[in-house]
Write an enzyme that holds these catalytic residues in place. Sequence first.
Site, mmCIF file in Angstrom:
data_model
loop_
_atom_site.group_PDB
_atom_site.id
_atom_site.type_symbol
_atom_site.label_atom_id
_atom_site.label_comp_id
_atom_site.label_asym_id
_atom_site.label_seq_id
_atom_site.Cartn_x
_atom_site.Cartn_y
_atom_site.Cartn_z
ATOM 1 C CB SER A 267 -0.966 -0.041 1.189
ATOM 2 O OG SER A 267 -1.961 0.950 1.078
ATOM 3 C CG ASP B 117 -6.892 -2.272 -3.774
ATOM 4 O OD1 ASP B 117 -7.253 -1.177 -3.324
ATOM 5 O OD2 ASP B 117 -5.709 -2.669 -3.743
ATOM 6 C CG HIS C 98 -6.006 -1.808 -0.084
ATOM 7 N ND1 HIS C 98 -5.026 -1.586 -1.018
ATOM 8 C CD2 HIS C 98 -5.573 -1.199 1.058
ATOM 9 C CE1 HIS C 98 -4.056 -0.870 -0.487
ATOM 10 N NE2 HIS C 98 -4.371 -0.620 0.784
#
Length: 408
Positions: free
Chosen positions: A191, A348, A378
């Site tokens: 991320s 996501d 995610h």
Amino acid sequence: MRAAWVLLPALAALSAYYVYLPLPGAVSDPWKLMLLDATFRAVQQTCHLIHYLRLSHHLIVLNYLICTFDKLKSVSSEDIKITDAVFDGVEVRVFEPPAKGDESLKRSVVYIHGGGWALASARTSLYNNLCRIMAESLNAVVVSIEYRLVPKVCFPEQYHDALRATKHFLQPDVLAEYSVDPSRIAISGDSAGGNLAAAVCQQLSKDEDLTVRPKLQALIYPVLQAFDFNTPSYQQNMNMPVLPRYVMVNYWIDYINGNYELAHELLVNNHTALNVGRALSFRARLNWTALLPPSFQKSYKPVVQSTGTAAIVERLPALLDVRAVPLLADDATLARQPRTYVLTCENDVLRDDGAMYATRLERAGVPVTLDHFHDCFHGCMIFTVWPTDFSAGVQTRNSYIKWLDENL
């Protein structure tokens, strides 16, 4: 008693209404994901109330709650030695497997945790567990970077912390101290950590003074651009649990020290409209109609404003700074990147960030593995331990570690 019989069903109905979200049929463990998301939302809304009352910044409160209940001390075991250290002023946690009699040097992974540049820690159980498993599975030294967070610092400080710690570790004498093979080092992150890993890797490729550079980079559902918040994955997953689109936009605003009043302008791409001269030269580098496969594009259409607000990028130049937005890098920089692994999830908003980066790297001549998971969401890779244990987490983690094992 009669009132209780009325109140209990009403509370149950309200709870179900709060928890339930319509999810795609292919999502792994949907009810567990709804409960996780409902917990996130309840905690975040409580923190926003504290922020509204001006008692504290909502991100400070949220991270305090996360770290208070989840932070682990550096407790070693027979299998892994865990120590906290400081690399050029930046805190790190180092995971070292025991030495084997027939080997002299180990491979290594520099890992940068996610959390929107604002949350989590290398010391939380989620990342402690991931790095420990990586060290055990790969028989590798894992360096997890504890960079400073929003709101205490904003861009470019997180980037500078990650870069300084990584460059310190890459020094030959430091590698020798940890018995690391200089030719077998990877940089990785998930991320926002994937964003920092990509940006650091780009900078390392330009540093002519370095004698050691990463052999690989591995990016887990990375956030790589703030140019277009209407890519197909942003449109498709705008209300997806864990990371809905408005939350990702707010993370960007916090990271680049902007104002929440800009959120709507960013959501409709006013900051990169056709009349914003500074954005024009970057448009081809993020043209998703040319970078994404038809299976990702589906029937979504580009959102390009003819007239927008040029003042936004003047006030927030980080929106077009490659250190914050690695997907904006030129082809010459991309061509210098090492062999790359990019993991993306169908459910996501950041799916297309990773996919576009993989395409651009591949076109620049870099060997790339795009590992796409149709039923995952995610953040799933760190959710592998009860009560937040998801099959998606184990599936993605195993695939990621397998690629590292085969290529590092």
